[in-house]
Write a protein that holds these residues in place. Structure first.
Motif, short mmCIF file in Angstrom:
data_model
loop_
_atom_site.label_atom_id
_atom_site.label_comp_id
_atom_site.label_asym_id
_atom_site.label_seq_id
_atom_site.Cartn_x
_atom_site.Cartn_y
_atom_site.Cartn_z
N LEU A 1 15.25 -115.37 -26.44
CA LEU A 1 16.64 -115.81 -26.28
C LEU A 1 17.30 -115.04 -25.16
CD1 LEU A 1 18.31 -116.10 -29.82
CD2 LEU A 1 18.10 -117.93 -28.13
N TYR A 2 18.07 -115.75 -24.29
CA TYR A 2 18.86 -115.02 -23.31
C TYR A 2 20.14 -115.77 -23.00
CZ TYR A 2 15.33 -117.73 -20.57
OH TYR A 2 14.45 -118.68 -20.11
N LEU A 3 21.13 -115.00 -22.54
CA LEU A 3 22.47 -115.51 -22.27
C LEU A 3 22.84 -115.22 -20.83
CD1 LEU A 3 25.04 -116.74 -23.76
CD2 LEU A 3 25.87 -114.38 -23.83
N HIS A 4 23.38 -116.24 -20.13
CA HIS A 4 23.84 -116.08 -18.75
C HIS A 4 25.34 -116.41 -18.64
CE1 HIS A 4 19.53 -116.23 -17.78
NE2 HIS A 4 19.86 -115.65 -16.64
N ALA A 5 25.97 -115.82 -17.66
CA ALA A 5 27.34 -116.19 -17.32
C ALA A 5 27.29 -117.50 -16.54
CB ALA A 5 28.01 -115.09 -16.50
N ASP A 6 27.55 -118.61 -17.23
CA ASP A 6 27.52 -119.95 -16.63
C ASP A 6 26.12 -120.24 -16.08
OD1 ASP A 6 28.32 -122.45 -15.89
OD2 ASP A 6 29.98 -121.78 -14.64
N CYS A 7 25.95 -121.39 -15.46
CA CYS A 7 24.66 -121.77 -14.87
C CYS A 7 24.42 -120.97 -13.60
CB CYS A 7 24.65 -123.27 -14.56
SG CYS A 7 24.76 -124.33 -16.01
N GLY A 8 23.33 -120.25 -13.55
CA GLY A 8 23.01 -119.48 -12.36
C GLY A 8 23.69 -118.14 -12.28
N GLY A 9 24.48 -117.77 -13.29
CA GLY A 9 25.18 -116.49 -13.27
C GLY A 9 24.30 -115.35 -13.73
N ALA A 10 24.90 -114.18 -13.85
CA ALA A 10 24.17 -112.97 -14.24
C ALA A 10 23.65 -113.09 -15.66
CB ALA A 10 25.08 -111.75 -14.10
N GLU A 11 22.46 -112.54 -15.88
CA GLU A 11 21.94 -112.46 -17.25
C GLU A 11 22.70 -111.37 -18.00
OE1 GLU A 11 18.12 -110.52 -18.88
OE2 GLU A 11 17.51 -112.59 -18.37
N LEU A 12 23.21 -111.72 -19.19
CA LEU A 12 24.04 -110.80 -19.95
C LEU A 12 23.33 -110.22 -21.16
CD1 LEU A 12 27.27 -112.99 -19.90
CD2 LEU A 12 26.51 -111.28 -18.23
N ALA A 13 22.33 -110.88 -21.66
CA ALA A 13 21.56 -110.39 -22.80
C ALA A 13 20.23 -111.11 -22.83
CB ALA A 13 22.32 -110.63 -24.10
N CYS A 14 19.20 -110.43 -23.35
CA CYS A 14 17.88 -111.03 -23.45
C CYS A 14 17.10 -110.30 -24.55
CB CYS A 14 17.13 -110.93 -22.12
SG CYS A 14 15.53 -111.80 -22.08
N ASN A 15 16.42 -111.06 -25.42
CA ASN A 15 15.59 -110.45 -26.46
C ASN A 15 14.37 -111.32 -26.71
OD1 ASN A 15 15.26 -110.24 -29.85
ND2 ASN A 15 15.18 -108.35 -28.65
N ASP A 16 13.21 -110.66 -26.84
CA ASP A 16 11.96 -111.37 -27.13
C ASP A 16 11.71 -111.34 -28.64
OD1 ASP A 16 9.47 -112.44 -27.28
OD2 ASP A 16 8.47 -110.88 -26.12
N ASP A 17 11.31 -110.19 -29.18
CA ASP A 17 10.98 -110.08 -30.60
C ASP A 17 11.99 -109.21 -31.33
OD1 ASP A 17 8.68 -111.58 -30.18
OD2 ASP A 17 7.48 -109.79 -29.73
N ILE A 18 12.40 -109.62 -32.52
CA ILE A 18 13.31 -108.81 -33.33
C ILE A 18 12.62 -107.52 -33.75
CG2 ILE A 18 14.62 -108.74 -35.49
CD1 ILE A 18 15.05 -111.73 -35.24
N THR A 19 11.38 -107.62 -34.24
CA THR A 19 10.56 -106.46 -34.58
C THR A 19 9.12 -106.76 -34.19
OG1 THR A 19 9.99 -107.23 -36.81
CG2 THR A 19 12.06 -106.00 -36.58
#
Length: 515
Positions: free
Chosen positions: A383-401
């Motif tokens: 899961l990852y979050l960006h500021a709008d389309c093409g914006g900076a990546e704000l968070a990213c995570n692969d595995d919880i554990t």
């Protein structure tokens, strides 16, 4: 739950059996129902505002008519001899729409290549349906007020065989072979969507309600989606006779067909009026079958050679929301999103992983500084979050554990537009659930400083994308009605209500099939 390969094999087996097992006494017009949601959106073809959809209606849509309803003695001028009107047939009250129009039709269908037509399986389940006695007629419509289109022999065809068919209470489709190549008519774009359509997607139904001249009904939208690209529900104004009618997106591409729904007319004193449900429901509607399973079954049939199977003709297999600029817009509130990544492409990757399999994007707007958290499950997700389309990546995570291959992040962001991407570690994907939680952020003290990285609070997520606070936010508002779900992947087909409502709906379900 079907695996995709098993589903195609099952449909192929059913198609081969169904073509031979016909009941000559059955009546495909006896299993019908329908409804108007809110305002009656049915328009004559010439009245519809979309030139693209009008062209589809004029060229690709056909009606199956009663034997003896046509005079074909002059190939240059085919005319209807049927005279009973809709008002007479349904005992309609004065002022009901289209009451003075003749109703010779049984079912509707859409051309998918130069010799094959898509319709509902319950429309072609008897020997009579393919013995040449019930013609399929293209272009039966009004061209202006009170003026029907001129028809010729090139508008009239007959079924000679059923090439694929399935009616199992979940999907209801048939692809029939016509008696000769179709002349003067072209199929629309075909858009088989393995992952289905997002909730709220606007749709247009084109067919022959109650067997009258062709009508176009826009204004409906997707309300329920099973998440596997097999069936859906939508608030389309559909009637007995619309069974098999094509359902189209705004680009004019065929995405589904109609197979069942609510009651057409209700009594009003000594006569009948259209059944109106207002306001339109947000979690129910007319029953539709997606195009994808029908095309899969048809193309798996031995001996089939069709442009619908090669995708070098009218086939346009573009998944929805496969890129940020075409993503589904979510409301800026807490919600749970469910669906499947089957059929989606590998279009992006995050800094913490992804890029090994399909992904999907959603966009949402925030009107204030907020805490955003998202947790995914169902397979090995990223899961990852960006500021709008093409914006900076704000968070990213692969595995919880190390043992939980789902993904989870939490980040504080200012007001603005954000793009949430569900990605996959590899191509072993399927159904998913994304729990998105949004709550107002506590205003920081005046001397706390400000963030310097794309407006995100510094320290809200470690550089490796791990979660700072995996717990729930006590300040988060309660979820909206319905548990906060904006989409659902439900099975069986009508399991969209609490347990008592399900018992009620099961009873109603015995009548939810139309032609």
């Amino acid at each position: 739950m079907y695996k995709r390969g098993d589903f195609v094999v099952l449909m192929l087996a059913v198609s081969i059996f169904g073509a031979a097992a016909c009941d000559p006494d059955a009546n495909p017009g006896a299993t019908g129902a329908a409804v108007v949601y809110g305002t009656d959106d049915r328009l004559e073809v010439y009245e519809h505002p979309s030139a693209v959809l009008r062209a589809v209606a004029e060229s690709a849509v056909a009606i199956n008519v009663n034997a003896g309803a046509l005079d074909e003695s002059n190939p240059s001028r085919v005319v209807f001899t049927y005279s009973q009107t809709l008002g007479e047939a349904k005992d309609l009250c004065a002022g009901q729409a289209f009451a003075d129009q003749i109703e010779p039709g049984i079912c509707s269908g859409t051309l998918i290549d130069d010799r094959h037509l898509l319709t509902a399986a319950h429309c072609v389940d008897t020997a009579r349906d393919c013995d040449g006695s019930r013609p399929w007629v293209f272009g039966f419509r009004y061209t202006s007020a009170g003026v029907l289109a001129s028809l010729t022999a090139d508008d009239v065809y007959r079924c000679v065989s059923v090439r694929a068919s399935l009616n199992d209470g979940v999907a209801d489709f048939a692809v029939i072979e016509l008696d000769r190549p179709v002349v003067g008519h072209t199929p629309p774009m075909l858009r088989p969507l393995p992952g289905g359509l997002p909730l709220g997607t606007p749709l247009t139904l084109i067919g022959h309600p109650n067997g009258i001249p062709m009508k176009m009904a826009s204004g409906g939208e997707v309300t329920v989606n099973n998440g596997e690209g097999i069936w859906l529900k939508a608030t389309l104004d559909a009637f007995h006779g619309n069974s098999g009618s094509g359902v189209f997106d705004d680009t004019g591409a065929l995405v589904a067909l109609l197979d069942g729904g609510e009651t057409d007319f209700v009594a009003s004193g000594p006569c009948n009026i259209v059944n109106v449900i207002s306001p339109a429901p947000t979690d129910d509607g007319e029953s539709l079958t997606y195009l994808a399973p029908a095309i899969d079954a048809f193309c798996a049939t031995p001996g089939v050679v069709s442009s619908a199977c090669t995708c070098d003709g009218p086939c346009v297999p573009i998944p929805p929301a496969d890129s940020c600029d075409t993503a589904r817009m979510l409301p800026g509130r807490s919600q749970t999103i469910t669906g499947s990544l089957l059929g989606f492409s590998d279009a992006s990757r995050g800094s913490c992983g992804g890029g090994g399999g399909p992904d999907r994007v959603w966009v949402f707007d925030l009107t204030e500084r907020s805490v955003v958290s998202a947790e995914s499950s169902g397979f090995d997700t990223v899961l990852y979050l960006h500021a709008d389309c093409g914006g900076a990546e704000l968070a990213c995570n692969d595995d919880i554990t190390d043992t939980n291959r789902g993904s989870l992040f939490e980040v504080t962001v200012p007001a603005g537009r954000y793009a949430l991407t569900l990605d996959s570690y590899n191509r072993d994907v399927g159904g998913f659930s994304v729990d998105l939680r949004i709550s107002p952020a506590v205003t920081p003290p005046a001397d706390a400083g400000t963030s310097t990285d794309a407006g995100v609070d510094s320290g809200s997520a470690p550089p490796d994308g791990a979660v700072v606070d995996a717990g729930s936010d006590a300040s988060a508002p309660p979820p909206p009605d319905g548990g906060g779900c904006s989409a659902s992947a439900l099975s069986p087909r009508d399991a969209t209500a609490p347990a008592l409502a399900v018992l009620f709906l099961v009873g109603l379900g015995l009548a939810r099939r139309r032609s």
